[in-house]
Structure formats: C-alpha cells, structure tokens
Write a protein that holds these residues in place. Sequence first.
Motif, PDB file in Angstrom:
ATOM      1  N   ASN A 141       0.854  -1.184   0.000  1.00 33.12           N
ATOM      2  CA  ASN A 141       0.000   0.000   0.000  1.00 33.12           C
ATOM      3  C   ASN A 141       0.893   1.238   0.000  1.00 33.12           C
ATOM      4  OD1 ASN A 141      -1.918   1.960   0.375  1.00 33.12           O
ATOM      5  ND2 ASN A 141      -2.982   0.885   2.018  1.00 33.12           N
ATOM      6  N   VAL A 142       1.036   1.866  -1.187  1.00 28.20           N
ATOM      7  CA  VAL A 142       1.881   3.044  -1.335  1.00 28.20           C
ATOM      8  C   VAL A 142       0.966   4.256  -1.501  1.00 28.20           C
ATOM      9  CG1 VAL A 142       3.684   4.174  -2.685  1.00 28.20           C
ATOM     10  CG2 VAL A 142       3.714   1.688  -2.388  1.00 28.20           C
ATOM     11  N   GLY A 143       0.773   4.991  -0.427  1.00 26.68           N
ATOM     12  CA  GLY A 143      -0.060   6.185  -0.500  1.00 26.68           C
ATOM     13  C   GLY A 143      -1.485   5.913  -0.917  1.00 26.68           C
ATOM     14  N   GLY A 144      -2.021   4.762  -0.536  1.00 27.13           N
ATOM     15  CA  GLY A 144      -3.388   4.414  -0.911  1.00 27.13           C
ATOM     16  C   GLY A 144      -3.474   3.669  -2.224  1.00 27.13           C
ATOM     17  N   ARG A 145      -2.378   3.580  -2.966  1.00 26.23           N
ATOM     18  CA  ARG A 145      -2.341   2.793  -4.205  1.00 26.23           C
ATOM     19  C   ARG A 145      -1.873   1.388  -3.858  1.00 26.23           C
ATOM     20  NH1 ARG A 145      -2.258   6.150  -8.887  1.00 26.23           N
ATOM     21  NH2 ARG A 145      -1.855   8.334  -8.424  1.00 26.23           N
ATOM     22  N   LYS A 146      -2.639   0.403  -4.273  1.00 26.42           N
ATOM     23  CA  LYS A 146      -2.293  -0.985  -3.956  1.00 26.42           C
ATOM     24  C   LYS A 146      -1.441  -1.544  -5.090  1.00 26.42           C
ATOM     25  CE  LYS A 146      -6.398  -1.732  -1.148  1.00 26.42           C
ATOM     26  NZ  LYS A 146      -6.856  -0.339  -1.163  1.00 26.42           N
ATOM     27  N   ILE A 147      -0.173  -1.766  -4.789  1.00 27.95           N
ATOM     28  CA  ILE A 147       0.802  -2.220  -5.788  1.00 27.95           C
ATOM     29  C   ILE A 147       0.958  -3.723  -5.691  1.00 27.95           C
ATOM     30  CG2 ILE A 147       3.121  -1.894  -6.694  1.00 27.95           C
ATOM     31  CD1 ILE A 147       1.308   0.628  -6.618  1.00 27.95           C
ATOM     32  N   ASN A 148       0.822  -4.394  -6.810  1.00 27.94           N
ATOM     33  CA  ASN A 148       0.915  -5.845  -6.862  1.00 27.94           C
ATOM     34  C   ASN A 148       2.387  -6.261  -6.978  1.00 27.94           C
ATOM     35  OD1 ASN A 148       0.701  -8.543  -7.352  1.00 27.94           O
ATOM     36  ND2 ASN A 148      -0.170  -8.338  -9.393  1.00 27.94           N
ATOM     37  N   PRO A 149       2.983  -6.828  -5.941  1.00 24.01           N
ATOM     38  CA  PRO A 149       4.404  -7.181  -6.008  1.00 24.01           C
ATOM     39  C   PRO A 149       4.716  -8.241  -7.046  1.00 24.01           C
ATOM     40  CG  PRO A 149       3.404  -8.039  -3.996  1.00 24.01           C
ATOM     41  CD  PRO A 149       2.398  -7.148  -4.623  1.00 24.01           C
ATOM     42  N   ARG A 150       3.745  -9.149  -7.316  1.00 23.57           N
ATOM     43  CA  ARG A 150       4.004 -10.189  -8.316  1.00 23.57           C
ATOM     44  C   ARG A 150       4.187  -9.580  -9.708  1.00 23.57           C
ATOM     45  NH1 ARG A 150       3.625 -11.852  -3.898  1.00 23.57           N
ATOM     46  NH2 ARG A 150       5.741 -11.076  -4.087  1.00 23.57           N
TER      47      ARG A 150
ATOM     48  N   ARG B 252       7.551  -9.563 -12.127  1.00 22.99           N
ATOM     49  CA  ARG B 252       7.570 -10.023 -13.525  1.00 22.99           C
ATOM     50  C   ARG B 252       8.237  -8.999 -14.440  1.00 22.99           C
ATOM     51  NH1 ARG B 252       4.400  -8.756 -17.394  1.00 22.99           N
ATOM     52  NH2 ARG B 252       2.581  -8.117 -16.174  1.00 22.99           N
ATOM     53  N   VAL B 253       7.928  -7.721 -14.226  1.00 21.34           N
ATOM     54  CA  VAL B 253       8.508  -6.680 -15.064  1.00 21.34           C
ATOM     55  C   VAL B 253      10.022  -6.590 -14.858  1.00 21.34           C
ATOM     56  CG1 VAL B 253       8.565  -4.194 -15.494  1.00 21.34           C
ATOM     57  CG2 VAL B 253       6.371  -5.359 -15.217  1.00 21.34           C
ATOM     58  N   ILE B 254      10.476  -6.591 -13.605  1.00 24.86           N
ATOM     59  CA  ILE B 254      11.914  -6.483 -13.330  1.00 24.86           C
ATOM     60  C   ILE B 254      12.656  -7.715 -13.830  1.00 24.86           C
ATOM     61  CG2 ILE B 254      13.646  -6.289 -11.499  1.00 24.86           C
ATOM     62  CD1 ILE B 254      11.647  -4.674  -9.877  1.00 24.86           C
ATOM     63  N   ALA B 255      12.007  -8.886 -13.752  1.00 21.30           N
ATOM     64  CA  ALA B 255      12.655 -10.136 -14.197  1.00 21.30           C
ATOM     65  C   ALA B 255      12.947 -10.129 -15.700  1.00 21.30           C
ATOM     66  CB  ALA B 255      11.777 -11.335 -13.838  1.00 21.30           C
ATOM     67  N   GLU B 256      12.354  -9.187 -16.439  1.00 23.75           N
ATOM     68  CA  GLU B 256      12.623  -9.105 -17.872  1.00 23.75           C
ATOM     69  C   GLU B 256      14.017  -8.542 -18.154  1.00 23.75           C
ATOM     70  OE1 GLU B 256       9.443  -6.803 -19.458  1.00 23.75           O
ATOM     71  OE2 GLU B 256       7.918  -8.340 -19.097  1.00 23.75           O
ATOM     72  N   HIS B 257      14.662  -7.942 -17.135  1.00 22.71           N
ATOM     73  CA  HIS B 257      16.033  -7.460 -17.314  1.00 22.71           C
ATOM     74  C   HIS B 257      16.950  -8.670 -17.509  1.00 22.71           C
ATOM     75  CE1 HIS B 257      19.941  -5.646 -16.537  1.00 22.71           C
ATOM     76  NE2 HIS B 257      19.371  -4.442 -16.655  1.00 22.71           N
ATOM     77  N   ARG B 258      17.809  -8.592 -18.483  1.00 19.57           N
ATOM     78  CA  ARG B 258      18.627  -9.758 -18.877  1.00 19.57           C
ATOM     79  C   ARG B 258      19.588 -10.227 -17.793  1.00 19.57           C
ATOM     80  NH1 ARG B 258      20.725  -5.222 -20.966  1.00 19.57           N
ATOM     81  NH2 ARG B 258      22.955  -4.815 -20.782  1.00 19.57           N
ATOM     82  N   GLU B 259      19.920  -9.361 -16.815  1.00 16.78           N
ATOM     83  CA  GLU B 259      20.890  -9.748 -15.790  1.00 16.78           C
ATOM     84  C   GLU B 259      20.249  -9.934 -14.412  1.00 16.78           C
ATOM     85  OE1 GLU B 259      24.253  -7.133 -15.911  1.00 16.78           O
ATOM     86  OE2 GLU B 259      24.938  -7.901 -17.852  1.00 16.78           O
ATOM     87  N   VAL B 260      18.932 -10.092 -14.381  1.00 17.36           N
ATOM     88  CA  VAL B 260      18.242 -10.416 -13.132  1.00 17.36           C
ATOM     89  C   VAL B 260      18.005 -11.925 -13.113  1.00 17.36           C
ATOM     90  CG1 VAL B 260      16.113 -10.177 -11.807  1.00 17.36           C
ATOM     91  CG2 VAL B 260      17.165  -8.166 -12.854  1.00 17.36           C
ATOM     92  N   ALA B 261      18.678 -12.612 -12.194  1.00 18.91           N
ATOM     93  CA  ALA B 261      18.533 -14.064 -12.098  1.00 18.91           C
ATOM     94  C   ALA B 261      17.340 -14.440 -11.230  1.00 18.91           C
ATOM     95  CB  ALA B 261      19.812 -14.682 -11.536  1.00 18.91           C
ATOM     96  N   GLU B 262      17.161 -13.744 -10.086  1.00 19.43           N
ATOM     97  CA  GLU B 262      16.039 -13.989  -9.186  1.00 19.43           C
ATOM     98  C   GLU B 262      15.566 -12.652  -8.624  1.00 19.43           C
ATOM     99  OE1 GLU B 262      15.995 -17.986  -6.845  1.00 19.43           O
ATOM    100  OE2 GLU B 262      18.015 -17.130  -6.631  1.00 19.43           O
ATOM    101  N   ILE B 263      14.306 -12.587  -8.293  1.00 20.37           N
ATOM    102  CA  ILE B 263      13.741 -11.339  -7.793  1.00 20.37           C
ATOM    103  C   ILE B 263      12.617 -11.637  -6.808  1.00 20.37           C
ATOM    104  CG2 ILE B 263      12.307 -11.268  -9.875  1.00 20.37           C
ATOM    105  CD1 ILE B 263      13.354  -8.146  -7.938  1.00 20.37           C
ATOM    106  N   ALA B 264      12.572 -10.881  -5.721  1.00 18.73           N
ATOM    107  CA  ALA B 264      11.455 -10.940  -4.770  1.00 18.73           C
ATOM    108  C   ALA B 264      11.096  -9.506  -4.403  1.00 18.73           C
ATOM    109  CB  ALA B 264      11.829 -11.735  -3.527  1.00 18.73           C
ATOM    110  N   VAL B 265       9.842  -9.150  -4.602  1.00 15.00           N
ATOM    111  CA  VAL B 265       9.360  -7.807  -4.289  1.00 15.00           C
ATOM    112  C   VAL B 265       8.383  -7.908  -3.117  1.00 15.00           C
ATOM    113  CG1 VAL B 265       8.048  -5.815  -5.136  1.00 15.00           C
ATOM    114  CG2 VAL B 265       9.696  -6.970  -6.638  1.00 15.00           C
ATOM    115  N   TYR B 266       8.519  -7.011  -2.161  1.00 19.16           N
ATOM    116  CA  TYR B 266       7.679  -7.083  -0.967  1.00 19.16           C
ATOM    117  C   TYR B 266       7.533  -5.696  -0.362  1.00 19.16           C
ATOM    118  CZ  TYR B 266      12.320  -7.076   1.218  1.00 19.16           C
ATOM    119  OH  TYR B 266      13.605  -6.759   1.587  1.00 19.16           O
ATOM    120  N   GLY B 267       6.610  -5.563   0.564  1.00 21.00           N
ATOM    121  CA  GLY B 267       6.389  -4.299   1.241  1.00 21.00           C
ATOM    122  C   GLY B 267       7.041  -4.284   2.601  1.00 21.00           C
TER     123      GLY B 267
END
Length: 479
Positions: A385-394, A398-413
């Motif tokens: 919850n960023v300023g009332g906007r609900k951001i989907n970490p999944r 997925r978007v960050i994992a499209e970077h060619r040098e990202v092997a693993e990624i975990a997004v959380y609040g």
Amino acid sequence: MEPSLLDLLNRHAERSPDAVAVSAGAPTGWESATWAELRAAASAVAGRARGLPAGAGPVVLVVDNSIACITVLLGLAIASREVLLVESANSYLADEQSAVFRAEPSCVVGPEGLATTASGRLTYLDFGDLTAGPSGAPARGGCASMIHQLTSGSTGEQRIVRHSVANVVRGGHIYRDVHGLTGTDTVFVTVPLAHSFGLIGGLAAALVSGARLLTLTRFNLRVLLAGLRDGATVMLSTPLGYELIASASSAERQESSLRLALSSGGPLSERVAAKAAHRLGIRIHQIYGSTETGLVACTYDRTEPWPDGSVGRFGPGVDWRMAPDDATAHDDAGRLLVRTATMFDGYLDSGAPDAGDGFYDTGDLVRVDERGHLFVVARKNTFVNVGGRKINPRRIERVIAEHREVAEIAVYGAESEGDEQEIHAAVVLTGSTGVAELLRFCRSRLMPYEVPHRVHVVSELPRTALGKVSVQRLIRERA
C-alpha cells in the motif's frame, strides 16, 4: 428496479438544470458543468459511442477525474458499451502481458496524447473524439452495460471484475442511505474514480442523491485544500490523504464545511484518524470492502463512540459468516465470507468464486463482537500500500525479471516512517548490472509509484523448507 444513469441525469436536469453537477480541480484552476450540461454532453457521447470499434472486449477508459472523462464514462454506460476503468497514471497500457491486454479491448479512450506513451497494438481515441462532433442518434440508456474494474492483485496478477451499471447505482444508494447524503451536499472525491470507492461512494452516490461532485484531476494538496474551502460537505480520501491534510494544516482546524469524512484504500490507524479529526473538526470514518463485493462494513455518525480498532458494522444487504482458519491464533476469529447487495458478476476470465450459496471468501481474518462490531485481525492481501495505491508485487517482479541480468527477484512491502509502506526488491544479479541501472530499467517500464524504493542485491534469496521465498527473513535481515 434501480433507475438507469440516464433516468438519474434526466431527473436532476429537469429539477435543477442550472445547479452545478460536477467541478474538477487542477493546479491550473477549476472547471464546472451543470446538470443540464452534463446530461446533454453524456447523451451526445452515447450517440457517438455507437461508432466505436465493435471488438469483442471492453472499451478501456483511462480515468483522470476530469469532466470530459466523467462525461465519456456516463455516455458509454448509457450506450450499453462495456467499459474497463484504469487509472490515468498506469503502466498497464505499455505492458502487453497485463490484464488490460488479456481483456482484448476494442479501443482505448483517454486524455489527449495518451497514444504516444503506450503500446501501438491498441486503437486510441481522445476524450475530444467523443465529446465533440456529430452526436448520432439520441440516447435511450438502460442498465444493461457492464463496468469492469481491476482488482488490486493481492494474490497474483490483477484480474478484471465485472459489475453491472445497476450494481454501481445500487451501491450509490447504499452510501446515500448510510451517510444521509442529499442534494444539498457537495461530495469531494480525492481518489481516482477508477476505484470502487471513488466510483460508487463518490460518483454514483452523487448521482443518486443529486449532490454536487468535486474531483481532483490529479492529487495536489493545494487544490485539495481549496476544494475543502469551496463548500465540500463530504470527503472521500485515503489514510495518506488525511495524513497530508493534517500535516499541511496549521495547528488550528482546517476551515471547511465538512460534516462527513470517509477513508478507504487501507487500514486507518488511530494516530492518523486522531490527527486528521483534530484538523478537520470531525471524526474520520473507515470504509471496509472490496472491488468484488462493494461496501461490506463501515463506521458512521452516531452518538455512541465506536470501539477502538473496529471498522464498523456490516452495511445494508450484507450477509456474513465466518469459516475456521488454522492460521489464526485467535479463538474468536475466523475467515470472513460475505454476500452483499452489490456482489460482482464474476471475473472477466471466469465466473465468481464462492464458498457456496453465493458467498465470497474475503480471505481476511476477522472477529465480530456481541454488538455486531467488525474487527479485522489480519488481511490476506500481499499487495504493498503506497499512499493508498495498492501495488501488486508479483507484477513488479515479472517486469523487473525481464532485465537480462536479473537471475532472481522478490518484491515485498516494508514499513517506512509513519504508517506508510515502501516497495523493496531483493535481487540476485548476474553480470555487471548495478542498482542504478536496474532502477533506470524500472523507471522506463513502471509508473513512479511502482518503482522500488529500495533495492537489495543478494547472493541468494532465503527460502522456506517448501522452497518459497521467505519475505519475513528478507524483512528481518534488512531491518
């Protein structure tokens, strides 16, 4: 039978043609439309809407809270076009794997210049393409059209929720009846009308009651404070909005005509509620609900104080029950199942999931005291919850994992100062990519509020015995 949108517009335009129906505020000033002007403009849009592409999917409406946007929304609904609402500040239209693309939209209608920042696969029209020019056949609106909204994506990628226009109007009646809205009120909506809170508690409630509607084309504290001084009697905002109002005001109470303040978009802490109540001179009332169900419970004006921590009592037309949940240590708590008068018609890609008899499983752990007060013990939501906007970490993963040098990624609040959250990303990188380059990549594909506040480069992601990423360990190790 609920009146149609055209019925409501006709009623108000005939009773009070010269009364202001809606005013939209921007840093450059305010614009307004009377009930007679709003009816004429929406009816004209309904006539022109028959010439839009007849694709299988809905018309995507990019909602910026302007009068042109509201006119197009009403006109499309009157013309029985299915409409998918998305915020004006979004990255969905550039993300060809997003829920918006999966809906196979027939076209996109939004502010001028939108097509230059989004995918070329979609057909774009400006608001002006529908609010100007020949109007076509007269409107004969009903309630057969559908309004589609994006979920917060709390358990995965966002899904598209389907509501009939009649459902939206019914929700407006509930807000009107619970909070006593009348034609003498001015309802100030400081949240996007693409969200259920703004759409139903703001726009629909104003249409049903005949109240004047105030909107912000984008959140601006100076314009918001001006709206409070412009006769607003009812305000809809988020916990962050109320904190900003309280912090920006002087030690004295904010000058306004407010009699009612409603909060949604996240839990309202007692600290923020008390601080805002002191500045505004009235108590802030909590709304608890979801895109799928509409209003489930709320607090409202009454002489008896509400118990600390309660989100109020169940609203009109809400049936509820609790299911046992092994995850809770509270003997008197359970998982909340509800059936409401404004239950959704299902997801665009499937029917409505239920627990039998039309009940919807919220996934939230709650308890209800002997007087019917509802307390939310824990929420199922994994969104940030960023300023009332609900951001989907999944989705951010997925978007960050499209970077060619990202092997693993975990997004959380993670909690930041005050009661707000920040987006954190833990990444395993290969090659020479650094944090600065990764953030540039994020900014090119995400909206500013979706970009991680902090990036942690790690050699490996901590995992549970079942192989799942342990967010709790990530938070604990980087506290």
